[in-house]
Design an enzyme around this catalytic site. Structure first.
Site, mmCIF file in Angstrom:
data_model
loop_
_atom_site.group_PDB
_atom_site.id
_atom_site.type_symbol
_atom_site.label_atom_id
_atom_site.label_comp_id
_atom_site.label_asym_id
_atom_site.label_seq_id
_atom_site.Cartn_x
_atom_site.Cartn_y
_atom_site.Cartn_z
ATOM 1 N N ALA A 163 0.836 -1.194 0.000
ATOM 2 C CA ALA A 163 0.000 0.000 0.000
ATOM 3 C C ALA A 163 0.871 1.244 0.000
ATOM 4 O O ALA A 163 1.910 1.304 0.649
ATOM 5 C CB ALA A 163 -0.903 0.021 1.233
ATOM 6 N N SER A 168 -3.332 2.574 4.167
ATOM 7 C CA SER A 168 -3.516 1.279 4.818
ATOM 8 C C SER A 168 -4.462 1.384 6.015
ATOM 9 O O SER A 168 -4.320 2.268 6.862
ATOM 10 C CB SER A 168 -2.175 0.732 5.295
ATOM 11 O OG SER A 168 -2.356 -0.460 6.028
ATOM 12 N N HIS A 170 -4.403 -0.493 8.479
ATOM 13 C CA HIS A 170 -3.639 -0.768 9.699
ATOM 14 C C HIS A 170 -3.182 0.513 10.385
ATOM 15 O O HIS A 170 -2.958 0.522 11.596
ATOM 16 C CB HIS A 170 -2.424 -1.633 9.368
ATOM 17 C CG HIS A 170 -2.751 -3.081 9.168
ATOM 18 N ND1 HIS A 170 -2.821 -3.984 10.200
ATOM 19 C CD2 HIS A 170 -3.034 -3.780 8.047
ATOM 20 C CE1 HIS A 170 -3.118 -5.177 9.729
ATOM 21 N NE2 HIS A 170 -3.257 -5.089 8.417
ATOM 22 N N ASP A 177 -4.656 -8.076 11.928
ATOM 23 C CA ASP A 177 -4.607 -9.414 11.362
ATOM 24 C C ASP A 177 -4.539 -10.421 12.493
ATOM 25 O O ASP A 177 -3.874 -10.190 13.513
ATOM 26 C CB ASP A 177 -3.380 -9.583 10.468
ATOM 27 C CG ASP A 177 -3.386 -8.650 9.270
ATOM 28 O OD1 ASP A 177 -4.494 -8.303 8.793
ATOM 29 O OD2 ASP A 177 -2.302 -8.274 8.817
ATOM 30 N N GLU A 226 -8.735 -11.921 2.261
ATOM 31 C CA GLU A 226 -7.885 -11.978 3.445
ATOM 32 C C GLU A 226 -8.709 -12.409 4.653
ATOM 33 O O GLU A 226 -9.261 -11.566 5.371
ATOM 34 C CB GLU A 226 -7.224 -10.622 3.710
ATOM 35 C CG GLU A 226 -6.173 -10.269 2.675
ATOM 36 C CD GLU A 226 -5.344 -9.079 3.115
ATOM 37 O OE1 GLU A 226 -4.720 -8.473 2.250
ATOM 38 O OE2 GLU A 226 -5.327 -8.764 4.328
ATOM 39 N N TRP A 228 -7.825 -13.264 7.380
ATOM 40 C CA TRP A 228 -7.166 -12.882 8.646
ATOM 41 C C TRP A 228 -7.311 -11.392 8.975
ATOM 42 O O TRP A 228 -6.975 -10.975 10.066
ATOM 43 C CB TRP A 228 -5.674 -13.207 8.568
ATOM 44 C CG TRP A 228 -5.003 -12.648 7.341
ATOM 45 C CD1 TRP A 228 -4.592 -11.357 7.124
ATOM 46 C CD2 TRP A 228 -4.700 -13.352 6.136
ATOM 47 N NE1 TRP A 228 -4.042 -11.218 5.872
ATOM 48 C CE2 TRP A 228 -4.102 -12.445 5.233
ATOM 49 C CE3 TRP A 228 -4.870 -14.682 5.728
ATOM 50 C CZ2 TRP A 228 -3.683 -12.810 3.963
ATOM 51 C CZ3 TRP A 228 -4.459 -15.044 4.462
ATOM 52 C CH2 TRP A 228 -3.865 -14.107 3.596
#
Length: 262
Positions: A163, A168, A170, A177, A226, A228
Site C-alpha cells: 500500500a 492502509s 492498519h 490481522d 484476506e 485474517w
C-alpha cells in the site's frame, strides 16, 4: 497473474497450540494459491472483472463520519486515503490478548482493543485460540515498506505489492490481522480453513468486526481475499451487515468501488 497488495509485516512467530476445535471450512471455496494483499499474502482469485460501483445499501442512520480517521465507520481504500496522511491514533494501547508480534504491531486503538479482548475470550470459551498477528502500522513504517518495494521492483509493480503510505487500514488502529493459536497457515490461503478464521467469520460481528476483504470482492475493495484481516465498525453496523448479507463497507455505505489507485 498480477496481484494486489498493501503492506507486508514481518512473518509472525508461531505460538503453542491451544485450539481444541476441529477446522471448519468457510462458506466460500478456499483458494488454491497465494498472492500479496493488504497483508503479506492473499488468496488468488479469478481475473478481476470490471469494478462494480456499489449502490447505497440502506445502512443504519449515519452515526459516524466516513472520512474522519478516528471514526469507526471510516472507509479507507485506494480511492480514499487517510487525511492527514500521517495520522496517528491518539489512544493506541496493547490489548490483553495473545500476540505474536511486538512494538507498534502489537497496538490497537482503545476501542478496537477492548472489542478484541472480549472476542478472544469468547472464542477461547468455544475452544478456539486466536492470536494478534499484526496490528497498528505507522506512516513511517509504511514509507519504509513501500519504498523498499519501489527500489526493488519499480513503482508500477510496487503498487501491486504494498500500500502507498497513508492508504492502509492498519494505520487507523481499527484493523488487525489474526493468527490461529495452533500456528498453522499464517498469512496463507489455507488460513481460511483454520478454526480461528472460521470462528471470526461466523461470530466477529457480535463484537463489532467484519472480514474487511472477503472472497471475490476485490473489484470493489481493491484487495484479494484476506480471512485474517479484521476491521472494527461497531456491533450494530457489523451485525446489520451480517444479517443482510452485505459483504463490503463500500457497498454498505454506498461509496465508490476502489480496484486501484486513481
Amino acid at each position: 497473474m498480477t496481484v494486489l497488495a498493501a503492506c507486508t509485516p514481518d512473518a509472525p512467530a508461531q505460538v503453542a497450540p491451544s485450539s481444541s476445535s476441529p477446522a471448519l471450512s468457510p462458506t466460500s471455496p478456499s483458494p488454491a494459491a497465494a498472492a500479496a494483499s493488504e497483508s503479506p499474502t492473499a488468496a488468488v482469485e479469478p481475473a478481476a472483472q470490471a469494478p462494480v460501483a456499489p449502490s447505497p445499501a440502506a445502512a443504519l442512520p449515519r452515526q459516524f463520519s466516513l472520512t474522519e480517521p478516528a471514526s469507526p465507520w471510516l472507509v479507507v481504500n485506494k480511492y480514499r486515503p487517510l487525511v492527514p496522511a500521517d495520522y496517528v491514533p491518539a489512544d493506541l494501547v496493547q490489548p490483553n490478548i495473545p500476540v505474536t508480534v511486538s512494538g507498534e504491531a502489537a497496538l490497537l486503538n482503545s476501542t478496537t482493543a477492548a472489542a478484541a479482548e472480549a472476542m478472544f475470550v469468547a472464542a477461547a470459551r468455544d475452544g478456539v485460540s486466536i492470536t494478534l498477528a499484526s496490528g497498528y502500522r505507522s506512516y513511517g513504517t509504511q514509507v519504509t515498506t513501500y519504498n523498499g518495494y519501489v527500489a526493488a521492483r519499480g513503482q508500477a509493480d510496487a503498487d501491486t505489492a504494498s500500500a502507498r503510505p497513508g492508504y492502509s487500514e492498519h494505520q487507523t488502529g481499527w484493523s488487525f490481522d489474526i493468527g490461529d493459536g495452533g500456528g498453522a497457515c499464517g498469512f496463507q490461503p489455507c488460513f481460511a480453513d483454520q478454526p480461528a478464521a472460521a470462528w471470526v467469520k461466523a461470530n466477529g460481528h457480535r463484537f463489532g468486526f467484519i472480514v474487511r476483504y472477503p472472497w471475490m470482492f476485490h473489484p470493489i475493495t481493491g484487495y484479494y481475499y484476506e480471512p485474517w484481516h479484521l476491521r472494527y465498525i461497531g456491533v450494530e453496523a457489523a451485525t446489520d451487515m451480517a444479517n443482510r448479507g452485505i459483504s463490503t463497507l463500500e457497498e454498505y455505505f454506498g461509496v465508490e468501488a476502489a480496484p486501484g489507485y486513481p
